[in-house]
Structure formats: C-alpha cells, structure tokens
Enzyme design. Sequence first.
Site, PDB file in Angstrom:
ATOM      1  N   CYS A 103      -3.985  -0.839  -1.827  1.00  0.00           N
ATOM      2  CA  CYS A 103      -3.681   0.487  -2.187  1.00  0.00           C
ATOM      3  C   CYS A 103      -4.654   1.114  -3.794  1.00  0.00           C
ATOM      4  O   CYS A 103      -4.811   0.296  -4.643  1.00  0.00           O
ATOM      5  CB  CYS A 103      -2.860   1.169  -2.375  1.00  0.00           C
ATOM      6  SG  CYS A 103      -2.743   3.373  -2.976  1.00  0.00           S
ATOM      7  N   GLU A 147      -6.455   8.432   9.937  1.00  0.00           N
ATOM      8  CA  GLU A 147      -5.508   8.944  10.589  1.00  0.00           C
ATOM      9  C   GLU A 147      -4.714   9.115  11.791  1.00  0.00           C
ATOM     10  O   GLU A 147      -4.185   8.841  13.064  1.00  0.00           O
ATOM     11  CB  GLU A 147      -4.146   9.517   9.857  1.00  0.00           C
ATOM     12  CG  GLU A 147      -3.945   7.991   8.329  1.00  0.00           C
ATOM     13  CD  GLU A 147      -2.569   8.167   7.844  1.00  0.00           C
ATOM     14  OE1 GLU A 147      -1.739   8.537   7.853  1.00  0.00           O
ATOM     15  OE2 GLU A 147      -2.506   7.537   6.797  1.00  0.00           O
ATOM     16  N   HIS A 164      -8.401   3.837   3.215  1.00  0.00           N
ATOM     17  CA  HIS A 164      -8.963   4.471   4.884  1.00  0.00           C
ATOM     18  C   HIS A 164     -10.112   4.325   5.496  1.00  0.00           C
ATOM     19  O   HIS A 164     -10.405   4.453   6.366  1.00  0.00           O
ATOM     20  CB  HIS A 164      -8.276   5.485   4.802  1.00  0.00           C
ATOM     21  CG  HIS A 164      -6.982   5.700   4.413  1.00  0.00           C
ATOM     22  ND1 HIS A 164      -6.182   5.686   4.073  1.00  0.00           N
ATOM     23  CD2 HIS A 164      -6.243   6.498   5.922  1.00  0.00           C
ATOM     24  CE1 HIS A 164      -4.548   5.524   4.205  1.00  0.00           C
ATOM     25  NE2 HIS A 164      -4.588   6.247   5.429  1.00  0.00           N
ATOM     26  N   ASP A 213       0.626  -1.214   0.025  1.00  0.00           N
ATOM     27  CA  ASP A 213      -0.099   0.035  -0.396  1.00  0.00           C
ATOM     28  C   ASP A 213       0.564   1.233  -0.046  1.00  0.00           C
ATOM     29  O   ASP A 213       1.882   1.137   0.279  1.00  0.00           O
ATOM     30  CB  ASP A 213      -0.495   0.307   1.540  1.00  0.00           C
ATOM     31  CG  ASP A 213      -1.639   1.507   1.019  1.00  0.00           C
ATOM     32  OD1 ASP A 213      -2.302   1.953   0.175  1.00  0.00           O
ATOM     33  OD2 ASP A 213      -1.952   2.066   2.361  1.00  0.00           O
ATOM     34  N   SER A 214       0.349   2.506  -0.219  1.00  0.00           N
ATOM     35  CA  SER A 214       0.871   3.572  -0.085  1.00  0.00           C
ATOM     36  C   SER A 214       2.153   4.042   0.743  1.00  0.00           C
ATOM     37  O   SER A 214       2.195   4.346   1.249  1.00  0.00           O
ATOM     38  CB  SER A 214       0.345   5.349  -0.979  1.00  0.00           C
ATOM     39  OG  SER A 214      -0.900   5.063   0.219  1.00  0.00           O
ATOM     40  N   CYS A 229     -11.091   3.097  -0.587  1.00  0.00           N
ATOM     41  CA  CYS A 229      -9.693   3.490  -0.131  1.00  0.00           C
ATOM     42  C   CYS A 229      -9.305   3.104   0.900  1.00  0.00           C
ATOM     43  O   CYS A 229     -10.732   2.418   1.908  1.00  0.00           O
ATOM     44  CB  CYS A 229     -10.167   5.217  -0.062  1.00  0.00           C
ATOM     45  SG  CYS A 229      -8.978   5.855   0.248  1.00  0.00           S
TER      46      CYS A 229
END
Length: 288
Positions: free
Chosen positions: A82, A162, A196, A19-20, A194
Amino acid sequence: MNKTPEKSQIKNLPIGIFDSGVGGLTVYRALHNRLPNEHFIYLGDTARVPYGTKSLATVERYAIENSQFLASHGIKMLVVACNTASALALPKIREKIGLDVVGVIGPGARKAVAVTSPNSKIAVIATEATVQSDAYRVSIKEASETAEVIQTACPLFVSLAEENWAKEPETFSIAKKYLDKIIEFQPEALVLGCTHYPILREVIQQTVGARVKLIDSGEACAEEVAQLLDWKELANPHKVAGERRLCDDLDHFYVTDAAERFARVAERFLGAKPAKLEAVELDELKKD
Ligand code: DGL
C-alpha cells in the site's frame, strides 16, 4: 534449545504482503512474476479500506496491526504494498517488526530517477494522504536533488479501477481533469503512486502522451525485493515444479472483510481467483 531458525529454513518461508484492500494485488502480481520460486501471504485490510483518506495515526495503527498479523504467520520479509501505508507508516513498522521491510515509495522514486535525465521533471499521482505526506517528493529528492517534482491526488481512480472502468469515456474525462496540470508540467516520467493505478495504465498513458515514462511502483518494488533476497541470501532455492500461476495454492490470501468481493475483484485484476482465501477477524489482528 536454540529457537532461531537456520538460514536454510528461513529461505523456505513465504514473503508477507499487505495492502488496505485489493489494490495491492498489482504489487503481488509484480512480485509473483519476478520471483516465481517464492510463496506469498497476502493480507488485504478490506474492513478498513480506504487508507488514502485517513490520518497518519490511524494508518500507522492499521499498518502495525497488519504487519504483526503477517509476522505471526512466519514470513521472511514484509512488503508494504500500500503506497499510503508505505508513505505514512514505514518507520513505525520497521521499529515494531524484527524483519526486513520493503515499501513501494522508495523503489518507485529511485526507478523514476534512474530512467530520467539529470534535472528531470517527475510527476507523481497518488492518494490524498500519500500526496500530503510528501513521501514521494522526499524520496525522489534523495535520489536526485535537482529533480523537479509535481504531485496530484487522483482519488476517483481507485473506484474506477475496482469497477473495471478501464476503457469507459467517463474514465478518460476524469483522467483528463486530474492530469491537466501534469500535462502542462511536461514531465519526463510519471509515477503510478497508488496500488490501483496500473489497472488504468492505458487511460493514463493516452492522457499524458506516449513520451511520458510511466513508473509502476509495484514493479520497482519487486525488483528491489529480488535484489534484497539475493544480497541477504534468502531467496527460496527450491524451484517450483511446473508453471506457477497467479493466485495458485502456494500463495495464501487473507482479508478482514468481504472475501467474495475480494475474489471477484482479484479475478478482474489478475484473471484468477485466489485458490486459498480466508477471512480473518479483526480481533485476531490485534494479537501480538
Ligand atoms: N492501497 C492504497 C494505496 O496504494 C489505495 C487505496 C486506499 O486508499 O486504501 O495508496
């Protein structure tokens, strides 16, 4: 001497995930829960995150470097956790890596079509780059020509997740602003496109209303990885003794920067810090 490993040896290899950054841990969690006998190597490209605002050429380059790094560590399958990298770079990764590669876009799109009625309305939220690529719309249309699709970028959701602002009033008002058009569209399903967004699942569900089915593309991906392992007869046959825990020492985590921050956010997202976490140099990523 034949260097090709036997199938029985391949079965024991880990599954690579990249993932990024830290968001792909939601996909790791889904894979870990669905496949408790598998071991995982996770690479978070924390030095170069975010991918969601970058160009196609840059995301492709990063994605290939990440994939080569994982392939050089001996994996039996690669999961592109990702969404942005899956949307932009999957064909290039498949071209360069001689392994089975599973992304999150196709599984998320197919799952959305599977749980909705014919001619259904499906909404997608994702990063700017994923929305611009149109990858979700294309995949949904491949699964159902008659589905109607709306897509919205929700870039602030990444930082809010986050920060662990999953219940703050500010998050609800930002969600309302981002999702207003989607609410008007009255979709049957909403794809969390996404890494997140599953962290903000409750806020998103409350904002769009309980009747909208939320699709976690990471969970859909884990399901397809399980099917592919079975079909290819590559599932690890060795049952792990005792109970597996997220981030236990059977799974190995690498980051390209800020390992401490990664561990902190991992604890917020998963309730556990990785037992094995290493920072790797960007130069090492370049090795073939
Ligand atoms: N992991 C990215 C994705 O799923 C979100 C974070 C970023 O922009 O890199 O699209």
